[in-house]
Design an enzyme around this catalytic site. Sequence first.
Site, short mmCIF file in Angstrom:
data_model
loop_
_atom_site.label_atom_id
_atom_site.label_comp_id
_atom_site.label_asym_id
_atom_site.label_seq_id
_atom_site.Cartn_x
_atom_site.Cartn_y
_atom_site.Cartn_z
N ASP A 139 0.82 -1.23 0.00
CA ASP A 139 0.00 0.00 0.00
C ASP A 139 0.85 1.28 0.00
O ASP A 139 0.36 2.36 -0.31
CB ASP A 139 -0.91 0.04 1.23
N GLU A 243 -9.81 0.12 -3.64
CA GLU A 243 -10.80 -0.57 -2.80
C GLU A 243 -11.37 0.37 -1.71
O GLU A 243 -12.49 0.17 -1.25
CB GLU A 243 -10.19 -1.80 -2.15
N ARG A 287 -18.16 -3.94 -16.69
CA ARG A 287 -17.70 -5.15 -16.00
C ARG A 287 -16.73 -4.72 -14.91
O ARG A 287 -15.94 -3.79 -15.10
CB ARG A 287 -16.92 -6.04 -16.95
O1 F6P Z 1 -2.13 -4.01 3.55
C1 F6P Z 1 -1.94 -4.82 2.44
C2 F6P Z 1 -3.26 -5.29 1.91
O2 F6P Z 1 -3.03 -6.06 0.75
C3 F6P Z 1 -4.29 -4.17 1.62
O3 F6P Z 1 -4.06 -3.53 0.41
C4 F6P Z 1 -5.57 -4.93 1.67
O4 F6P Z 1 -6.67 -4.11 1.98
C5 F6P Z 1 -5.33 -5.91 2.79
O5 F6P Z 1 -3.92 -6.10 2.85
C6 F6P Z 1 -6.01 -7.22 2.58
O6 F6P Z 1 -5.96 -7.93 3.77
P1 F6P Z 1 -5.81 -9.52 3.85
O7 F6P Z 1 -4.48 -9.86 3.29
O8 F6P Z 1 -5.88 -9.82 5.30
O9 F6P Z 1 -6.94 -10.10 3.07
#
Ligand code: F6P
Length: 372
Positions: A139, A243, A287
């Site tokens: 991130d 997201e 989509r």
């Molecule tokens: O922090 C890294 C990350 O990939 C985020 O981008 C994402 O929201 C989250 O982890 C997803 O969490 P998990 O790996 O627990 O599904």
Amino acid sequence: MAETKRVGVLTGGGDAPGLNPAIKGLVYRGSELGLEVIGLFDGWRSLMNPAPDVLPLDRETVRRWDRDGGTNLGSSRTNPFKQVNAEGEAQDRSHEVVENIQRLNLDALVVCGGEDTLGVAAVLAERGVPIVGVPKTIDKDLAGTDYTLGFDTALRNISEVIEHSRTPAGSHGWVQIVEVMGRHAGHLALWSGVAGQAHLILIPEHPFRYERVFHLLSARLGESDLSRGLSRRPRYSVIVVAEGARAEDGEMVTIDDRHDAFGHVRLGGIGEVLARRIAAETPYEARAVVLGHPQRGGAPSPIDRIMGMLFGTRAAEAVAEQCFGMLVSARGVAPACEFSLVDISTVRGKINVVDVERYYDTDRYHMKGLGM
Ligand code: F6P
């Protein structure tokens, strides 16, 4: 010759390409500085086990780790300060971590993680545990550093999918929405959107308006159904949505209402919401695809290999110099960064998000200054 120091290393939170090169860097530089490195499995969970499973890491063991994605030590989202027992009550079990560090005769701990894993490290460091942090998260939202391991590889992975999504979208004449990770930060969406030449990019830092999205689509595509006939006008559009993005009059969309050990919800679904609105309120078919965990997958990119080795090397030097309670920080453009040590508590309570003023065109929903 200085006495050998025993150093534990763990990787916590979401996995990220670059972690294995960082461990290799720690072991290689550490071997020159009299450090004996011990791998601990599955993040903080390893240190809450009464008999922690450990893996001694020497040069031979990690020799080929620079090429490996993910983390060869495993990972978990474990919060030792909040462990839910059989009765559903939250318990502070951080004392077990400290006891295990003593039981394993560790002189120091190198913790590779993001906001959550390093947040735990920061509290333990305040209590006197000798810790050095290494920043990782695709991130790139960690305070105190300009680079976090995994970002560049994720950017590569996402850009490729954006690129691949244009042919089906063009052949069939639809709007393709690509939903990418990043939690509350839009770095991944913004930069992958530019690299993959998306037409619109929606980031959490600037809530969008549906009307504006529809207007920008019709300015590019015209007013009719895209699947009819070929013309010089583009027949498709690609929208990258983070997201964590949300409409001005909407909420962030979550997969369900569960929270992880650090209180985070799992984000996901805004792409589908957007696709439905486009299909319902414009002439275009739409989509959505959610890229999910493969964004973090695959072998590390050259930048993540180099940055991993450099972060690991600096962590070994910090341990040898007994600079504890610190995070290895990289400032500038990777890989030619300036490395320094910053107080590990820097990571707590704030995240590094996209500077909208500087980078984001709030009318065009794209990077500023590109004429897109
Ligand atoms: O922090 C890294 C990350 O990939 C985020 O981008 C994402 O929201 C989250 O982890 C997803 O969490 P998990 O790996 O627990 O599904």
